[in-house]
Enzyme design. Structure first.
Site, PDB file in Angstrom:
ATOM      1  N   SER A  63      47.020  46.197  36.751  1.00  0.00           N
ATOM      2  CA  SER A  63      47.859  45.134  37.424  1.00  0.00           C
ATOM      3  C   SER A  63      49.060  45.141  36.660  1.00  0.00           C
ATOM      4  O   SER A  63      50.107  44.386  37.044  1.00  0.00           O
ATOM      5  CB  SER A  63      46.936  43.858  36.648  1.00  0.00           C
ATOM      6  OG  SER A  63      46.655  43.772  35.377  1.00  0.00           O
ATOM      7  N   GLU A 200      34.118  42.032  39.602  1.00  0.00           N
ATOM      8  CA  GLU A 200      35.289  41.409  40.020  1.00  0.00           C
ATOM      9  C   GLU A 200      35.139  40.985  41.402  1.00  0.00           C
ATOM     10  O   GLU A 200      34.633  41.570  42.315  1.00  0.00           O
ATOM     11  CB  GLU A 200      36.416  42.176  39.995  1.00  0.00           C
ATOM     12  CG  GLU A 200      38.020  41.345  40.589  1.00  0.00           C
ATOM     13  CD  GLU A 200      39.152  42.189  40.296  1.00  0.00           C
ATOM     14  OE1 GLU A 200      39.149  42.935  39.612  1.00  0.00           O
ATOM     15  OE2 GLU A 200      40.187  41.384  40.881  1.00  0.00           O
TER      16      GLU A 200
HETATM   17  O1  KIV Z   1      43.980  45.608  35.908  1.00  0.00           O
HETATM   18  C1  KIV Z   1      43.473  44.689  35.549  1.00  0.00           C
HETATM   19  O2  KIV Z   1      44.094  43.673  35.148  1.00  0.00           O
HETATM   20  C2  KIV Z   1      42.109  44.525  36.069  1.00  0.00           C
HETATM   21  C3  KIV Z   1      41.234  43.220  35.740  1.00  0.00           C
HETATM   22  C4  KIV Z   1      39.766  43.459  35.471  1.00  0.00           C
HETATM   23  C5  KIV Z   1      41.702  42.173  35.017  1.00  0.00           C
HETATM   24  O3  KIV Z   1      41.348  45.522  36.202  1.00  0.00           O
END
Ligand code: KIV
Length: 303
Positions: A63, A200
């Site tokens: 992310s 998720e």
């Molecule tokens: O990249 C990310 O932030 C994630 C989440 C599980 C928060 O994969």
């Protein structure tokens, strides 16, 4: 936070250092029904604050691509960028487990490349585990990583690296067939050696069933309250992500407002010559100032 005593190198000054989070301590939390707390972080300053606040797991998530680098999705972030940020987080973190997210393309091509890239996170960046997205099709990779002493966090449900296949970020596991598929995937990943599964964007009822079926902990994000732990993206938690929050995000602070107010005040003070003050400025000593003034007045007389 549990604390252990240790002595510094010269043995003269006792210090207190928090005991590190391990696979075993996470497993113990599941067995004891104590929730696991996880957050993302991407740099030294935020990782330090997150760690010192007592979070169990810090994920250097891909992310990063969106919340730090400004891309529209997670796909463009590279191995080198992930390594760079994981190193910064590693330097900050003393207690939490540091997990590096394997970016898109770093493990999908073939298993050998996946293992080599994952090893870079442990060897070059100091991560203690890696996270990969996907279900039973990743079993071979998870086994190979585990054999190579690389602990694996699996990630199921709404897997952001599949954004195009999923036709956007959509809640997964809504039909009975899809639920069976998810449960089978979770069991397969556990059997292959994953020590935790991130769930998720799936209905609470599905996460509840997966959590009950697994021996290893589940960490939810948009997966309801029955997971063994919860994770959020730090920038969502503190209002630094510049997009309307998803349903599952709770904002605990407003860093955007804090930064904006501080910068506006700084700008105003500079423009109105209220910054810096005398106390915020350096001054010459008496002798140096006298010498300078004398030199300047001699220069003026000569001219
Ligand atoms: O990249 C990310 O932030 C994630 C989440 C599980 C928060 O994969």
């Amino acid at each position: 936070m549990s604390l252990t005593q240790f002595r510094s190198a010269d043995e003269s000054a006792p210090a207190v250092r928090p005991s590190r989070v391990t696979i075993q301590s996470l497993q113990d939390k599941k067995s004891q029904g104590r929730p696991i707390v996880a957050l993302t972080a991407y740099d030294y300053a935020t990782a330090r604050l997150v760690d010192e606040a007592g979070v169990d797991m810090i994920l250097v998530g891909d992310s990063l691509a969106m919340v730090v680098l400004g891309y529209d999705n997670t796909l463009p972030v590279t191995m080198d960028e992930m390594i760079h940020h994981t190193r910064a987080v590693r330097r900050a973190v003393k207690r939490a487990m540091v997990i590096a997210d394997m970016p898109y393309g770093s493990y999908q091509v073939n298993t050998g490349e996946g293992v080599a890239n994952a090893a870079r996170f442990l060897k070059e960046a100091g991560a203690e585990a890696v996270k990969i997205e996907g279900g039973a099709s990743r079993m071979d990779l998870v086994k190979r990583l585990t054999d190579a002493e690389i602990p694996v966090v699996a990630h199921l449900g709404l897997t952001p690296q599949s954004v195009h296949r999923m036709s956007g970020y959509r809640v997964q596991g809504k039909s009975v067939a899809a639920i069976h598929h998810l449960v089978k995937d979770a069991l397969a990943l556990e059997a292959a050696g994953a020590f935790t599964v991130v769930l998720e964007g799936i209905p609470t009822e599905v996460a509840q069933r997966i959590t009950a079926a697994l021996r290893i902990p589940t960490i939810g994000i948009g997966a309801g309250a029955s997971c063994d732990g919860q994770i959020l993206v730090l920038h969502d938690l503190i209002n630094m992500s510049f997009s309307p929050p998803a349903k599952f995000v709770r904002r605990y602070g407003d860093a955007a407002a804090l930064i904006t107010d501080a910068v506006h005040s700084f700008r105003k003070d500079v423009e109105e010559r209220h910054f810096p003050s005398e106390e915020e400025s350096y001054h010459l000593g008496k002798d140096a100032l006298a010498a300078l003034l004398q030199e300047e007045s001699l220069g003026k007389r000569k001219a």
